[in-house]
Enzyme design. Structure first.
Site, PDB file in Angstrom:
ATOM      1  CB  SER A 258      -0.937   0.034   1.204  1.00 36.21           C
ATOM      2  OG  SER A 258      -1.552  -1.214   1.398  1.00 36.21           O
TER       3      SER A 258
ATOM      4  CE  LYS B 294      -3.624  -6.277  -3.502  1.00 35.78           C
ATOM      5  NZ  LYS B 294      -2.613  -5.576  -4.332  1.00 35.78           N
TER       6      LYS B 294
HETATM    7  P1  NAD Z   1       3.595 -11.111  -9.732  1.00 34.38           P
HETATM    8  O1  NAD Z   1       4.405 -12.056  -8.936  1.00 34.38           O
HETATM    9  O2  NAD Z   1       3.720 -11.148 -11.208  1.00 34.38           O
HETATM   10  O3  NAD Z   1       3.857  -9.601  -9.306  1.00 34.38           O
HETATM   11  C1  NAD Z   1       4.234  -9.178  -8.038  1.00 34.38           C
HETATM   12  C2  NAD Z   1       5.571  -8.497  -8.194  1.00 34.38           C
HETATM   13  O4  NAD Z   1       5.888  -7.735  -7.038  1.00 34.38           O
HETATM   14  C3  NAD Z   1       6.722  -9.466  -8.392  1.00 34.38           C
HETATM   15  O5  NAD Z   1       7.398  -9.178  -9.608  1.00 34.38           O
HETATM   16  C4  NAD Z   1       7.640  -9.176  -7.209  1.00 34.38           C
HETATM   17  O6  NAD Z   1       8.999  -9.325  -7.544  1.00 34.38           O
HETATM   18  C5  NAD Z   1       7.277  -7.740  -6.915  1.00 34.38           C
HETATM   19  N1  NAD Z   1       7.630  -7.245  -5.594  1.00 34.38           N
HETATM   20  C6  NAD Z   1       7.364  -7.800  -4.370  1.00 34.38           C
HETATM   21  N2  NAD Z   1       7.860  -7.020  -3.397  1.00 34.38           N
HETATM   22  C7  NAD Z   1       8.441  -5.945  -3.991  1.00 34.38           C
HETATM   23  C8  NAD Z   1       9.132  -4.800  -3.520  1.00 34.38           C
HETATM   24  N3  NAD Z   1       9.335  -4.602  -2.210  1.00 34.38           N
HETATM   25  N4  NAD Z   1       9.600  -3.901  -4.423  1.00 34.38           N
HETATM   26  C9  NAD Z   1       9.415  -4.091  -5.742  1.00 34.38           C
HETATM   27  N5  NAD Z   1       8.777  -5.160  -6.248  1.00 34.38           N
HETATM   28  C10 NAD Z   1       8.297  -6.078  -5.387  1.00 34.38           C
HETATM   29  O7  NAD Z   1       2.093 -11.361  -9.258  1.00 34.38           O
HETATM   30  P2  NAD Z   1       0.694 -10.677  -9.645  1.00 34.38           P
HETATM   31  O8  NAD Z   1      -0.316 -11.587  -9.042  1.00 34.38           O
HETATM   32  O9  NAD Z   1       0.608 -10.365 -11.071  1.00 34.38           O
HETATM   33  O10 NAD Z   1       0.696  -9.339  -8.791  1.00 34.38           O
HETATM   34  C11 NAD Z   1       0.599  -8.038  -9.341  1.00 34.38           C
HETATM   35  C12 NAD Z   1      -0.492  -7.256  -8.626  1.00 34.38           C
HETATM   36  O11 NAD Z   1      -1.755  -7.849  -8.952  1.00 34.38           O
HETATM   37  C13 NAD Z   1      -0.388  -7.269  -7.114  1.00 34.38           C
HETATM   38  O12 NAD Z   1      -0.752  -6.013  -6.595  1.00 34.38           O
HETATM   39  C14 NAD Z   1      -1.437  -8.297  -6.723  1.00 34.38           C
HETATM   40  O13 NAD Z   1      -1.911  -8.130  -5.411  1.00 34.38           O
HETATM   41  C15 NAD Z   1      -2.487  -7.989  -7.758  1.00 34.38           C
HETATM   42  N6  NAD Z   1      -3.552  -9.013  -7.923  1.00 34.38           N
HETATM   43  C16 NAD Z   1      -3.236 -10.291  -8.235  1.00 34.38           C
HETATM   44  C17 NAD Z   1      -4.248 -11.253  -8.379  1.00 34.38           C
HETATM   45  C18 NAD Z   1      -3.917 -12.679  -8.736  1.00 34.38           C
HETATM   46  O14 NAD Z   1      -4.776 -13.546  -8.615  1.00 34.38           O
HETATM   47  N7  NAD Z   1      -2.724 -12.970  -9.208  1.00 34.38           N
HETATM   48  C19 NAD Z   1      -5.589 -10.878  -8.204  1.00 34.38           C
HETATM   49  C20 NAD Z   1      -5.891  -9.542  -7.887  1.00 34.38           C
HETATM   50  C21 NAD Z   1      -4.860  -8.619  -7.749  1.00 34.38           C
END
Ligand code: NAD
Length: 286
Positions: free
Chosen positions: A147, A190
């Protein structure tokens, strides 16, 4: 056309960040990404070795080009924030200028300005623990990485986002409905992100004419989601219960981000847009 995007949170070709990069690239944007420092080496070497070439393919047959990859750790705003053990950690010591402020400065130095800022990152060290078993430290870490990282990114990039620009984050339904298994304070993180979307839309809109929106995405089998442990159950649940009974593709979220970043969405700000096959609208499972 001719826009430049910075997408924070791309470290492989499975997540929403990658799909958003592709949709923006297909629409003609220049792509810069921020990659979590510990994931940087493997991401860069996989790219170089052509491991992502198939998934880099755009609708016109060309390959998405990532203009520059910036190491980033969005938990740290500037060097003074970085603890000694992280500074000297082998994976971090090999890179430099990866705090939020330094990344924004580097992008400014390299490119001058951007038009689109995307926050596609989250982390909750205790995500597998129920809220009642989450420690204060784990809760605050989830809020910091998932956040506040967005507030910090927007704050530091705002001066170099061109007026009329757009900023987008990714959120999840667990902020507003009970989703057991999404623990460790991630549901709280979130909820904060969604509330901040409205306040930041006001502040960035009034001050800089920048729009701020968030996409509430359905379940995707990303690296982060697999770490939570219940992603297959969530995908099956959505398939069984959502109004649209199809698997959600990351591209559908990418295309929504491209729309939100475009002039087609010029009056949309402070909004939460569901891209989840309609699952959010259901009151009961069927
Ligand atoms: P993802 O693993 O592709 O992306 C998350 C990324 O965050 C990774 O590349 C990781 O290296 C990076 N990360 C973690 N900590 C970090 C930090 N301190 N500094 C910089 N980078 C950091 O996974 P995703 O699911 O595509 O996630 C992307 C967004 O989508 C997130 O906000 C997630 O909550 C949201 N989201 C995902 C889903 C799902 O089902 N996958 C559903 C709703 C929302």
């Amino acid at each position: 056309k001719g826009k430049r995007a910075f997408i924070a949170g791309v470290a492989d070709d499975n997540g929403y960040g990658w799909a958003i990069a592709k949709s923006l690239a297909a629409a003609g944007a220049e792509i810069l990404v921020g990659t979590w420092v510990p994931a940087l080496n493997i991401f860069e070497s996989s790219l170089r070795r052509g491991k992502f070439d198939e998934s880099r393919t755009l609708p016109d047959g060309s390959l998405m080009e990532i203009k520059k990859i910036y190491p980033l750790d969005a938990v740290y705003d500037n060097l003074e924030d970085v603890p000694e053990d992280v500074k000297t950690n082998k994976r971090y010591a090999g890179s430099s200028n990866w705090t939020v402020q330094e990344v924004a400065e580097s992008v400014k130095k390299d490119f001058g300005s951007i038009d689109i800022l995307v926050h596609s990152l989250a982390n909750g060290p205790e995500v597998t623990k129920p809220l009642l078993e989450t420690s204060r430290k784990g809760y605050l870490a989830a809020l910091s990485a998932s956040s506040y990282s967005y507030i910090s990114l927007l704050k530091h990039f705002l001066p170099i986002i061109n007026p009329g620009g757009s900023s987008i984050s990714l959120t999840y339904l667990a902020s507003e409905r009970i989703i057991p298994g999404y623990g460790g304070g991630m549901s709280s993180a979130k909820a904060a992100l969604e509330s901040d979307t409205r306040v930041l839309a006001f502040e960035a809109g009034r001050k800089h004419r920048i729009r701020v929106n968030t996409i509430s995405a359905g379940p995707l089998r990303s690296r982060a989601a697999k770490a939570i442990g219940f992603i297959d159950t969530m995908i099956d649940y959505s398939l069984a219960n959502a109004p649209l009974q199809k698997e959600l593709s990351a591209e559908e979220v990418g295309n929504t981000a491209a729309f939100l970043a475009s002039p087609l969405a010029s009056a949309i700000t402070g909004a939460l847009i569901y891209v989840d096959n309609g699952l959010n609208a259901m009151g009961v499972g069927v």
